[in-house]
Motif scaffolding. Structure first.
Motif, mmCIF file in Angstrom:
data_model
loop_
_atom_site.group_PDB
_atom_site.id
_atom_site.type_symbol
_atom_site.label_atom_id
_atom_site.label_comp_id
_atom_site.label_asym_id
_atom_site.label_seq_id
_atom_site.Cartn_x
_atom_site.Cartn_y
_atom_site.Cartn_z
ATOM 1 N N GLN A 97 0.834 -1.209 0.000
ATOM 2 C CA GLN A 97 0.000 0.000 0.000
ATOM 3 C C GLN A 97 0.865 1.253 0.000
ATOM 4 O O GLN A 97 0.600 2.217 -0.729
ATOM 5 C CB GLN A 97 -0.922 -0.007 1.217
ATOM 6 C CG GLN A 97 -1.824 1.215 1.325
ATOM 7 C CD GLN A 97 -2.828 1.324 0.193
ATOM 8 O OE1 GLN A 97 -3.293 0.313 -0.344
ATOM 9 N NE2 GLN A 97 -3.158 2.552 -0.196
ATOM 10 N N THR B 236 1.036 4.185 -2.822
ATOM 11 C CA THR B 236 0.799 5.581 -2.458
ATOM 12 C C THR B 236 1.978 6.456 -2.852
ATOM 13 O O THR B 236 1.811 7.561 -3.383
ATOM 14 C CB THR B 236 0.533 5.703 -0.945
ATOM 15 O OG1 THR B 236 -0.647 4.962 -0.611
ATOM 16 C CG2 THR B 236 0.350 7.147 -0.533
ATOM 17 N N SER C 228 -4.004 8.067 0.815
ATOM 18 C CA SER C 228 -3.468 7.911 -0.538
ATOM 19 C C SER C 228 -3.855 9.090 -1.433
ATOM 20 O O SER C 228 -3.033 9.611 -2.188
ATOM 21 C CB SER C 228 -3.976 6.599 -1.149
ATOM 22 O OG SER C 228 -3.496 6.436 -2.470
#
Length: 557
Positions: free
Chosen positions: A71, A75, A206
């Motif tokens: 993740q 991002t 994000s």
């Protein structure tokens, strides 16, 4: 544990799995959603003489398929991609402006010097002189128009910075609200993660990263956020909002301020260095402004100065049709001087001018002049080189610029920003309107013109087309403009290449993240069938228990 309870336990777990699979299917296209799975375990067993007899199954938790490393990778790549896209959107407009080979500045310079050649060939021809003035006005107009476009783009960047800061603050509020919701949810149902809220918070972080590079730190179920050089924008239950204010060093630039609290609890804005803000749309805007916009406008101003000062110096050595010495051909402005907003009340502002005969020393840099209590120091901006000015106060000289500090009473730490070329293109106008005033003739004897048929000075003026008058004698006017065009083109191409590479990286990181966290509809369809069979089987257990119970009742009767 009888068969009915076994069936009931199985039904409940199968139902949870069916609901979770349905939840996955419904959110397959939801941005930031991570696939969820019901975790189950045996309900234990009961000891009997025949051994441990199982008590069925129980749901333990609903787990999201989440990988923090993947993740963060995604991002980070999105943050970099947003910065490159923003930079590219802006610099492509500058590239379109300066690269115009048909009606741009480069052909304007050529036509102007062609007109000078024509005057040199026929000094007494009024039509040739009128054409020269017309081409001079056209060139000056093109330079002013280009500068006006860059000014408008600067204003547009300021507007976008202000809007982006507002958007960032909105995200901070929403993330803070989710922090509170997650804390409340965990307190309400201890030990169970509120997966959907966690997904929403990660997605907002994000999306915030596509506005500015942020670092997220999770502690006690809350996410804290920092930007720049570690400035906290969300910590604990407090949001430290960003603000956009005119820079104290240059009010034409909108600067980003982070906020903190003073001893009395009041909010205090502190201006951030543009270089500390990277990534996302905001980082792209600030990078474009300092890396491309400032440099391009300064380069354009230096070219304007090169044309106007060099032409003026040579024109003043010639004589017009009436035998009068030539005057200024182009208007020349003065270096822009900006006092820092934090200067003392008695500091005053120095006057600045261009040193005669030192055109080639003028750079495309700005300068910070600072007083240390005894002496003045000069630093090139953004290059960072510290200069030792020549001369004796109150007059100091550096890089073809002279400042006069007469009448000033500065305090330690007072500073001024000198922009020798930033607005030079805006001041470029033609001061000659009468064709007869063009000083085409040379000198026959001291103070006496060589006559109306003489074009010696016009030849010298025309020779400036290729003379190395800029950058310490290394570039002519056309070369300087070509360098400007090439610099912008190279930066545009570099950004385009980097952007394509970043898009590929984003795609790879997204695929890796989705391989772990994404919803596979085919897989969920198979799961639905499996969970339906489990549900039916558990229901048959209850049906079997009922049948056995009926059998026992029948035996008794």
């Amino acid at each position: 544990m009888n068969l009915a309870n076994l069936g009931k336990a199985g039904l409940l777990v199968a139902q949870n799995r069916l609901q979770t699979a349905g939840h996955n299917i419904n959110n397959a296209a939801t941005a930031g959603y991570n696939r969820q799975t019901v975790l189950s375990q045996t309900a234990g067993a009961t000891p009997t003489s025949a051994g441990w007899i199982g008590r069925g199954v129980q749901a333990v938790s609903v787990q999201r398929s989440y990988d923090n490393f993947l993740q963060n990778q995604l991002t980070s790549s999105l943050t970099r991609g947003a910065a490159l896209k923003t930079y590219g959107d802006q610099i492509s407009q500058v590239n379109n402006l300066v690269a115009d080979r048909t009606v741009g500045i480069s052909p304007g310079i050529q036509k102007f010097f062609d007109a000078l050649d024509a005057v040199a060939s026929a000094p007494a021809d009024v039509a040739a002189r009128q054409e020269l003035i017309g081409q001079a006005n056209s060139l000056a107009g093109q330079i002013r128009d280009a500068n006006a476009f860059l000014d408008s783009q600067r204003a547009n960047v300021n507007t976008q910075i202000d809007t982006t800061v507002t958007q960032i603050n909105s995200y901070l509020d929403r993330i803070q609200d989710l922090n509170r919701q997650i804390t409340t949810a965990k307190a309400t149902n201890p030990g169970q993660p509120p997966n959907d809220l966690l997904d929403q918070r990660d997605q907002l972080v994000s999306e915030l990263g596509q506005l500015v590079d942020v670092k997220a730190y999770e502690q006690d179920d809350r996410v804290s956020l920092t930007i720049g050089n570690g400035q906290t924008v969300l910590g604990g239950d407090t949001v430290y909002y960003l603000e956009a204010h005119p820079s104290k060093a240059d009010p034409s630039r909108l600067a980003v301020n982070y906020t903190t609290k003073d001893a009395a609890g009041n909010t205090v804005p502190i201006e951030m260095d543009d270089k500390r803000i990277t990534g996302g749309k905001l980082g792209g805007l600030l990078s474009f402004r300092s890396d491309a916009l400032d440099a391009t406008q300064n380069d354009l101003g230096r070219i304007a100065l090169g044309i106007s000062i060099a032409l003026n110096e040579q024109h003043e050595q010639g004589y017009d049709l009436s035998g009068t010495p030539g005057g200024e051909f182009f208007n020349v402005g003065t270096p822009k001087v900006i006092g820092n907003e934090k200067n003392s009340a008695t500091a005053g502002t120095p006057t600045a001018s261009y040193v005669p005969g030192e055109l080639s020393k003028i750079t495309n840099q700005d300068y910070k002049v600072e007083f240390d209590g005894t002496n003045y120091s000069v630093t090139r901006v953004p290059e960072g080189t510290t200069l030792t000015p020549t001369g004796t106060p109150p007059t100091l000289s550096f890089d073809g610029i002279e400042i006069d500090t007469t009448g000033m009473a500065p305090a330690t730490g007072d500073s001024w920003l000198i922009q020798p070329t930033r607005d030079a293109a805006a001041a470029m106008t033609v001061t000659i309107t009468d064709p007869a005033k063009v000083a085409a003739a040379g000198e026959a004897s001291p103070g006496v013109g060589a006559g109306t048929a003489n074009g010696d000075n016009a030849l010298e003026l025309a020779a400036l087309r290729s003379k190395k008058i800029l950058a310490n004698g290394s570039m002519g006017m056309n070369e300087a403009y070509s360098q400007l065009v090439n610099t912008v083109a190279v930066k545009t191409q570099q950004n385009t290449t980097a952007q394509k590479a970043q898009e590929t990286l984003i795609s790879q990181n997204y695929s890796a993240q989705q391989a772990v966290s994404g919803v596979n509809l085919d897989e969920e369809y198979i799961n639905l069938q499996q969970y339906q069979e489990q549900y039916r089987a558990a229901a048959r257990l209850i049906d079997t228990a009922s049948t056995l119970f009926d059998t026992l009742l029948a035996l008794r009767s």
